[in-house]
Design an enzyme around this catalytic site. Structure first.
Site, PDB file in Angstrom:
ATOM      1  NE  ARG A  35      56.721  -0.406   1.661  1.00  0.00           N
ATOM      2  CZ  ARG A  35      56.449   0.877   1.431  1.00  0.00           C
ATOM      3  NH1 ARG A  35      55.642   1.535   2.251  1.00  0.00           N
ATOM      4  NH2 ARG A  35      56.959   1.509   0.386  1.00  0.00           N
ATOM      5  CE  LYS A  73      57.980   0.020  -9.627  1.00  0.00           C
ATOM      6  NZ  LYS A  73      58.703  -0.545  -8.493  1.00  0.00           N
ATOM      7  CD  GLU A 113      54.661   2.294 -15.746  1.00  0.00           C
ATOM      8  OE1 GLU A 113      54.868   3.400 -15.189  1.00  0.00           O
ATOM      9  OE2 GLU A 113      54.112   1.342 -15.169  1.00  0.00           O
ATOM     10  CG  HIS A 169      61.620   9.667  -8.879  1.00  0.00           C
ATOM     11  ND1 HIS A 169      60.682  10.104  -9.796  1.00  0.00           N
ATOM     12  CD2 HIS A 169      62.810   9.700  -9.525  1.00  0.00           C
ATOM     13  CE1 HIS A 169      61.289  10.371 -10.941  1.00  0.00           C
ATOM     14  NE2 HIS A 169      62.575  10.132 -10.801  1.00  0.00           N
TER      15      HIS A 169
END
Length: 668
Positions: A297, A121, A205, A240
């Site tokens: 994917r 990330k 973030e 999540h």
């Protein structure tokens, strides 16, 4: 097609519904297929569907579906010349993709460079900033010290999201609302990330409050072409992880769709992407969008895109991997109608979505115009604790969103899955919710608008449920056949039943009317200490093929049921009920709460012991931790007392309801 890209036989390096789905398309295109399976999946649906199948190891994923040498050996032994990884497991493993290429096998997925870049990330975010893709304000630096993280969080402004750079599925993710929380959560996020992914690196973030989770499907070939196929809205989530996905999003305007689509294409081009990929964005109330991550994917929710664009994305994957150009250019991709998907999980929403195991007693999917179900289910199949609890994807297409919602709701209500607790009833209630139907659901939907819904509360049978259950058991017993036999009510049926459902026990007396065709019930719910309640105007008309036809107040209707060992599964308006026939057992009372016995909630493994024999504990104290279905489950004392036995140790495999430890309650 060049010779080096020729594909004849495709090995699917996965299991469950996605393996079945890939095999279906591959066979339709004329390819031979190979399934791989663990010892626990020897009788699984994907094994039966393929032309060949190879066992790759024991049930544990590390020894089977994540066992790279075993999979590559299966490729060699089966003669496969291409590998489709599905999603999960090896699908985003750059080393596996590289190993396939080294073995001269076509990997039906993106290049190693793209997997590597987007799998981290921190690196992905830096690349997106260079590509001009909007990103959430945050910190992705190489200095990973706690002091740096706290300083950067203070500059970003709280709330701040802590995320594992190699993460997924919510693991290694925390939200800090203050500096003190930040210092507290950094360690646990790193630890969880290290255990889950072997990489404790994190990024920070800015937490976007109540965002929309919007993702763009992109597709690229080896000739420099790249397109986007609209968006999917995946805002309703728990832990999540997505619960409902739909396309197009009710929130996205044509202008926003174009801007996000073009940003997604830039994302794919920045890493020289090939094949199917998904770029995920968070979108705030003002329709500002921010790059979240790219999944290199096929996505779980790809069917909704297929339905509104009239495409087969797995077929596209195979064609692109074989060296062909994209079947459509951007101008040829048109959105038609609306599609919606829900994930059927082996989990109990009434117990905080606790994963479940068990044997499938009955599975029937509703069909009809615009309906699709990708699944891995069959009667008698065992749902084990070794793998993700997703069992099926139920999908509906309609000319508009209301049409798709209505069809999907009926599909959920008319399907049945008995034998393992699941979220089917919960899903039907979610899409029937007024906030959802109005298109107003954000990632805060479940806690803000659905927490008190009855589908998330304890399920107790009502008087008519008790009566109907007794009628069906009586009728089934009278035929001396199983519950699939035919039966009509033109016989005299009466008798007494003692049934248990959950923690409640009821005595039910059945009697026929003068015509001998109507069975009424007198119901006494012992645990509720209620007066006897007479149920009138309830008539069981017939049972056939696990369907009970009955009349309530003169209105005919039907429901699903199945009988196993004199016990009954019954689909009610409020959820699936399980009744135990205890008529021949000695008088029973309710199981006492706070027994002191700590039992396994399902099949799994003990990962940590937190107490010792002789310790004094209070109700709620953590005794041990078990892991099952990719989640950790705390096992706590249910009484104040002293631990008298611990019957397991860390690393032990345990069965559902196995006695793990005992606490002797204090005398008072």
């Amino acid at each position: 097609m060049s010779e080096q890209n020729a594909i004849n036989t495709i090995l699917v390096a996965n299991r469950g519904e996605i393996a079945c789905r890939v095999i279906r398309t591959a066979k339709s295109l004329g390819y031979r297929t190979v399934a791989v399976y663990s010892q626990a999946d020897a009788k699984a649906l994907h094994v039966q569907a393929a032309d060949k199948a190879v066992c790759i190891g024991p049930a544990e994923v590390g020894q089977s579906y994540l066992n790279m040498p075993a999979i590559l050996d299966a490729v060699k032994r089966s003669g496969a010349d291409a590998v489709h990884p599905g999603y999960g497991f090896m699908s985003e493993n750059a080393e596996f993709a590289d190993a396939c290429s080294a073995a001269g096998v076509t990997f039906i997925g993106p290049p190693v460079k793209a997997i590597d870049m987007m799998g981290n990330k921190r690196q992905a975010k830096l690349a997106m900033l260079d590509a001009g893709v909007p990103c959430i304000p945050g910190y992705s630096g190489s200095d990973q010290s706690d002091d740096t993280m706290v300083r950067e969080a203070n500059e970003i402004g709280y709330p701040v999201m802590i995320k594992a750079t190699a993460g997924g599925g919510g693991r290694g993710m925390r939200i800090a609302h203050s500096e003190s929380e930040m210092r507290e959560l950094i360690g646990s996020a790193r630890s969880e990330a290290e255990n889950a992914f072997g990489n404790g690196e994190i990024i920070l973030e800015k937490a976007i409050v109540e965002p929309r989770h919007i993702e763009i499907q992109v597709f690229a070939d080896k000739h420099g072409n790249c397109v986007y196929l609209g968006e999917r809205d995946c805002s309703i989530q728990r832990r999540h992880q997505k619960v409902v996905e739909e396309a197009p999003s009710p929130f996205v305007t044509p202008e926003l769709r174009k801007a996000m689509g073009e940003a997604a294409v830039r994302t794919a081009q920045a890493c020289d992407y090939v094949g199917a990929g998904t770029v995920e964005f968070l979108v705030d109330h003002e329709r500002n969008f921010y790059f979240l991550e790219m999944n290199t994917r096929l996505q779980v929710e790809h069917p909704v895109t297929e339905l509104i664009t009239d495409t087969d994305l797995v077929a596209w994957q195979i064609k692109v991997a074989a060296g062909e150009t994209l079947p459509k250019n951007q101008d040829e991709i048109q959105l038609n109608g609306h599609a919606m998907e829900v994930r059927l999980y082996a989990e109990d929403p009434r117990q905080n979505f606790l994963p479940q195991t068990g044997d499938v007693a009955l599975w029937r999917q509703a069909d009809g115009d615009g309906l699709r179900c990708d699944h891995m289910l069959a009667d008698g199949q065992t749902v084990s604790p070794h793998y993700d609890p997703m069992l099926a994807k139920m999908i509906a297409w309609g000319e508009d969103r209301a049409d798709a919602t209505r069809r999907l709701k009926r599909m959920l209500e008319d399907s049945v899955l008995f034998g393992v607790e699941n979220n089917r009833h919960f899903l039907a209630k979610v899409i029937d919710n007024n906030v959802f139907k109005a298109g107003g659901a954000t990632t805060a939907f479940l806690p803000d608008h659905f927490a008190e819904d009855p589908s998330m509360q304890a399920l107790n049978a009502n008087n008519e449920d008790w009566a109907l259950a007794s009628m069906i058991l009586s009728a089934s017993n009278s035929t001396q056949h199983d519950s699939r036999s035919n039966w009509s009510s033109f016989e005299h049926h009466s008798g007494n039943y003692k049934l248990r459902q959950g923690e409640n026990i009821a005595d039910v007396t059945l009697r026929s009317n003068s015509r001998g065709s109507t069975i009424a019930g007198e119901v006494v719910i012992l645990q509720a200490e209620q007066d006897a309640a007479t149920v009138n105007n309830l008539e069981l008309i017939s049972i056939e093929d696990n369907r009970a036809l009955f009349s309530r107040d003169g209105v005919q209707q039907s429901c699903w049921f199945t009988v196993e060992n004199s016990n009954l599964y019954l689909a009610s308006d409020n959820g699936d009920l399980y009744f135990e026939d205890i008529s021949r057992l000695p008088a029973l009372g309710a199981d006492q709460a706070g027994s002191g016995q700590i039992k396994a909630v399902m099949d799994g493994a003990i990962v940590d012991i937190k107490a010792n024999v002789g310790d004094s504990v209070q109700k709620g104290d953590l005794i041990m931790v078990m892991e099952a279905m990719k989640m950790e489950h705390p096992m706590k004392a249910d009484v104040d007392g002293v631990i008298t036995s611990i019957n397991v140790q860390a690393g032990d495999q345990v069965k559902s309801k196995q006695l793990l430890a005992e606490v002797q309650p204090n005398e008072e």
